[in-house]
Design a protein around this motif. Structure first.
Motif, PDB file in Angstrom:
ATOM      1  N   LEU A  84      -5.778  11.647 -33.766  1.00 47.58           N
ATOM      2  CA  LEU A  84      -5.218  10.306 -33.797  1.00 47.58           C
ATOM      3  C   LEU A  84      -6.347   9.314 -34.050  1.00 47.58           C
ATOM      4  CD1 LEU A  84      -2.661  10.338 -30.860  1.00 47.58           C
ATOM      5  CD2 LEU A  84      -2.147   9.933 -33.271  1.00 47.58           C
ATOM      6  N   GLY A  85      -6.192   8.506 -35.078  1.00 43.65           N
ATOM      7  CA  GLY A  85      -7.190   7.496 -35.381  1.00 43.65           C
ATOM      8  C   GLY A  85      -6.984   6.236 -34.565  1.00 43.65           C
ATOM      9  N   PRO A  86      -7.788   5.222 -34.802  1.00 43.88           N
ATOM     10  CA  PRO A  86      -7.656   3.949 -34.066  1.00 43.88           C
ATOM     11  C   PRO A  86      -6.281   3.335 -34.281  1.00 43.88           C
ATOM     12  CG  PRO A  86      -9.726   4.034 -35.297  1.00 43.88           C
ATOM     13  CD  PRO A  86      -8.915   5.203 -35.754  1.00 43.88           C
ATOM     14  N   THR A  87      -5.765   2.699 -33.242  1.00 39.42           N
ATOM     15  CA  THR A  87      -4.472   2.030 -33.328  1.00 39.42           C
ATOM     16  C   THR A  87      -4.624   0.562 -32.956  1.00 39.42           C
ATOM     17  OG1 THR A  87      -3.951   2.648 -31.041  1.00 39.42           O
ATOM     18  CG2 THR A  87      -3.197   4.123 -32.780  1.00 39.42           C
ATOM     19  N   ALA A  89      -3.828  -2.967 -31.164  1.00 34.28           N
ATOM     20  CA  ALA A  89      -3.393  -3.358 -29.824  1.00 34.28           C
ATOM     21  C   ALA A  89      -2.277  -4.393 -29.873  1.00 34.28           C
ATOM     22  CB  ALA A  89      -4.577  -3.899 -29.032  1.00 34.28           C
ATOM     23  N   ILE A  90      -1.822  -4.736 -31.068  1.00 36.70           N
ATOM     24  CA  ILE A  90      -0.774  -5.744 -31.227  1.00 36.70           C
ATOM     25  C   ILE A  90       0.596  -5.109 -30.986  1.00 36.70           C
ATOM     26  CG2 ILE A  90       0.298  -7.335 -32.860  1.00 36.70           C
ATOM     27  CD1 ILE A  90      -2.380  -7.525 -34.305  1.00 36.70           C
ATOM     28  N   TYR A  91       1.465  -5.826 -30.265  1.00 36.14           N
ATOM     29  CA  TYR A  91       2.839  -5.367 -30.038  1.00 36.14           C
ATOM     30  C   TYR A  91       3.809  -6.224 -30.844  1.00 36.14           C
ATOM     31  CZ  TYR A  91       7.217  -4.101 -27.838  1.00 36.14           C
ATOM     32  OH  TYR A  91       8.494  -3.662 -27.624  1.00 36.14           O
ATOM     33  N   PRO A  92       4.772  -5.613 -31.502  1.00 37.81           N
ATOM     34  CA  PRO A  92       4.967  -4.162 -31.642  1.00 37.81           C
ATOM     35  C   PRO A  92       3.998  -3.555 -32.656  1.00 37.81           C
ATOM     36  CG  PRO A  92       6.653  -5.326 -32.867  1.00 37.81           C
ATOM     37  CD  PRO A  92       5.856  -6.391 -32.148  1.00 37.81           C
ATOM     38  N   GLY A  93       3.650  -2.305 -32.418  1.00 39.11           N
ATOM     39  CA  GLY A  93       2.729  -1.618 -33.303  1.00 39.11           C
ATOM     40  C   GLY A  93       3.402  -1.115 -34.561  1.00 39.11           C
ATOM     41  N   PRO A  94       2.638  -0.543 -35.464  1.00 35.54           N
ATOM     42  CA  PRO A  94       3.209  -0.029 -36.716  1.00 35.54           C
ATOM     43  C   PRO A  94       4.139   1.153 -36.468  1.00 35.54           C
ATOM     44  CG  PRO A  94       0.920   0.632 -36.499  1.00 35.54           C
ATOM     45  CD  PRO A  94       1.185  -0.326 -35.382  1.00 35.54           C
ATOM     46  N   ALA A  95       5.081   1.359 -37.371  1.00 37.77           N
ATOM     47  CA  ALA A  95       6.026   2.465 -37.234  1.00 37.77           C
ATOM     48  C   ALA A  95       5.350   3.818 -37.431  1.00 37.77           C
ATOM     49  CB  ALA A  95       7.169   2.300 -38.238  1.00 37.77           C
ATOM     50  N   LEU A  96       4.407   3.887 -38.367  1.00 31.78           N
ATOM     51  CA  LEU A  96       3.749   5.154 -38.667  1.00 31.78           C
ATOM     52  C   LEU A  96       2.475   5.318 -37.853  1.00 31.78           C
ATOM     53  CD1 LEU A  96       4.117   5.209 -42.555  1.00 31.78           C
ATOM     54  CD2 LEU A  96       5.366   6.623 -40.905  1.00 31.78           C
ATOM     55  N   PRO A  97       2.281   6.470 -37.219  1.00 31.00           N
ATOM     56  CA  PRO A  97       1.041   6.700 -36.471  1.00 31.00           C
ATOM     57  C   PRO A  97      -0.134   6.906 -37.410  1.00 31.00           C
ATOM     58  CG  PRO A  97       2.358   8.696 -36.516  1.00 31.00           C
ATOM     59  CD  PRO A  97       3.195   7.628 -37.161  1.00 31.00           C
ATOM     60  N   ASN A  98      -1.316   6.566 -36.934  1.00 33.40           N
ATOM     61  CA  ASN A  98      -2.538   6.727 -37.720  1.00 33.40           C
ATOM     62  C   ASN A  98      -3.146   8.092 -37.416  1.00 33.40           C
ATOM     63  OD1 ASN A  98      -4.876   6.402 -39.198  1.00 33.40           O
ATOM     64  ND2 ASN A  98      -5.897   5.159 -37.639  1.00 33.40           N
ATOM     65  N   ILE A  99      -2.829   9.064 -38.260  1.00 35.30           N
ATOM     66  CA  ILE A  99      -3.362  10.422 -38.093  1.00 35.30           C
ATOM     67  C   ILE A  99      -4.389  10.659 -39.180  1.00 35.30           C
ATOM     68  CG2 ILE A  99      -2.812  12.864 -37.911  1.00 35.30           C
ATOM     69  CD1 ILE A  99      -0.009  12.149 -37.159  1.00 35.30           C
ATOM     70  N   GLN A 100      -5.542  11.185 -38.781  1.00 31.35           N
ATOM     71  CA  GLN A 100      -6.622  11.382 -39.742  1.00 31.35           C
ATOM     72  C   GLN A 100      -7.081  12.837 -39.737  1.00 31.35           C
ATOM     73  OE1 GLN A 100      -9.386   8.500 -38.157  1.00 31.35           O
ATOM     74  NE2 GLN A 100     -10.339   9.983 -36.773  1.00 31.35           N
TER      75      GLN A 100
END
Length: 292
Positions: A84-87, A89-100
């Motif tokens: 899992l890459g950096p995410t 901190a803003i709510y709501p977050g992005p729909a897609l997760p940051n996978i690297q």
């Protein structure tokens, strides 16, 4: 296969997986078992074979988060390191997760398996049960061995329900987990690139409007297969639709600018969706069923 810097990762590399031969007797004091790592057996894992992993499951979290939870670290037979890459901190977050995805060498994979099993990733190791409720479990895999530990990072060092040997076992395992979690930023490891799944699981549940004062996101039309898909668990009302083939780039494009709270309309109904890219060894929604 994941495309990395223009090179298609294909053939699996040889790997010596260390197999534990002894189990701790039920009445044996924790930590008193033989700490030696058994001799290795030569095997050749396939490129998509899971070799090392750190993941969490359970705990006091919403059901959709538990089902869609992504392992913190996964390392495969061809040396791929998926994390899992950096995410934001803003709510709501992005729909897609940051996978690297990155690469490590076969020698590093072999050494990490050895270190993991020396750190207690062996079937039967006693980590005890701390006096803490609603904490997640940490599952650690190294080669053909796997352990699950309750509240590995949450339990206090002086927990009265843990023996000295159990505390020592937890300390050793925690150090190994931290080592694996630091790999993405370790010196000499290739720079990360985005992970491109071949299957995207859309975990769909009935949409609930946000409470007053909470941010609302505009609805989007769902461009993929029919929702909610096959039910992962009737009791929690979460379905899973497998997005593959020609649907995959279309859904990824639609989700790119969406938020985790975006309502998706499909077939006259509105759904909340948790997007869960499937990892190399996960062949479909069935891989997400059961306790995680």
């Amino acid at each position: 296969m994941t495309r990395l810097r223009g090179t298609i990762l294909a053939a699996a590399v040889p790997l010596f997986l260390i197999s534990a031969c002894a189990q701790t007797a039920g009445n044996q004091a924790a930590g008193a078992a033989d700490s030696r790592v058994p001799e290795s057996a030569e095997v050749s894992p396939a490129a998509d074979d899971l070799v090392l992993r750190v993941e969490s499951f359970g705990g006091f979290v919403p059901a959709e988060q538990n089902v869609g939870r992504i392992p913190a670290i996964s390392i495969y037979g061809d040396g791929r390191l998926i994390s899992l890459g950096p995410t934001t901190a803003i709510y709501p977050g992005p729909a897609l997760p940051n996978i690297q995805v990155q690469m490590i060498t076969p020698e590093e994979v072999r050494e990490l398996v050895r270190q993991g099993q020396q750190a207690g990733v062996r079937n039967g190791t006693d980590f005890g049960s701390p006096n803490i409720a609603d904490a997640p479990q940490t599952r650690v895999t190294a080669g053909d061995q796997s352990v699950s530990v309750m509240a590995l990072s949450e339990a206090p060092a002086n927990d009265p329900k843990l023996t000295a040997a159990q505390r020592e076992a937890r300390t050793k395992l925690s150090a190994f987990v931290k080592k694996l979690q630091s790999l993405p930023s370790a010196s000499g490891v290739a720079n990360p690139v985005p992970y491109r799944p071949t299957v995207l699981a859309a975990l769909a549940r009935t949409f609930t409007a946000p409470q007053a004062g909470d941010p609302a996101s505009p609805a989007k039309a769902w461009p993929g297969p029919a929702l909610p898909g096959d039910m992962l668990n009737q009791n929690i009302g979460i379905g899973c639709a497998e997005v593959t083939g020609a649907d995959l780039p279309t859904v990824l494009a639609a989700a790119k600018d969406a938020k985790a709270t975006t309502p998706w309309t499909s077939g006259g109904a509105t759904y909340a969706i948790t997007f869960r890219p499937l990892l190399p060894e996960e062949k479909g929604c069935a891989a997400l069923k059961g306790v995680r």
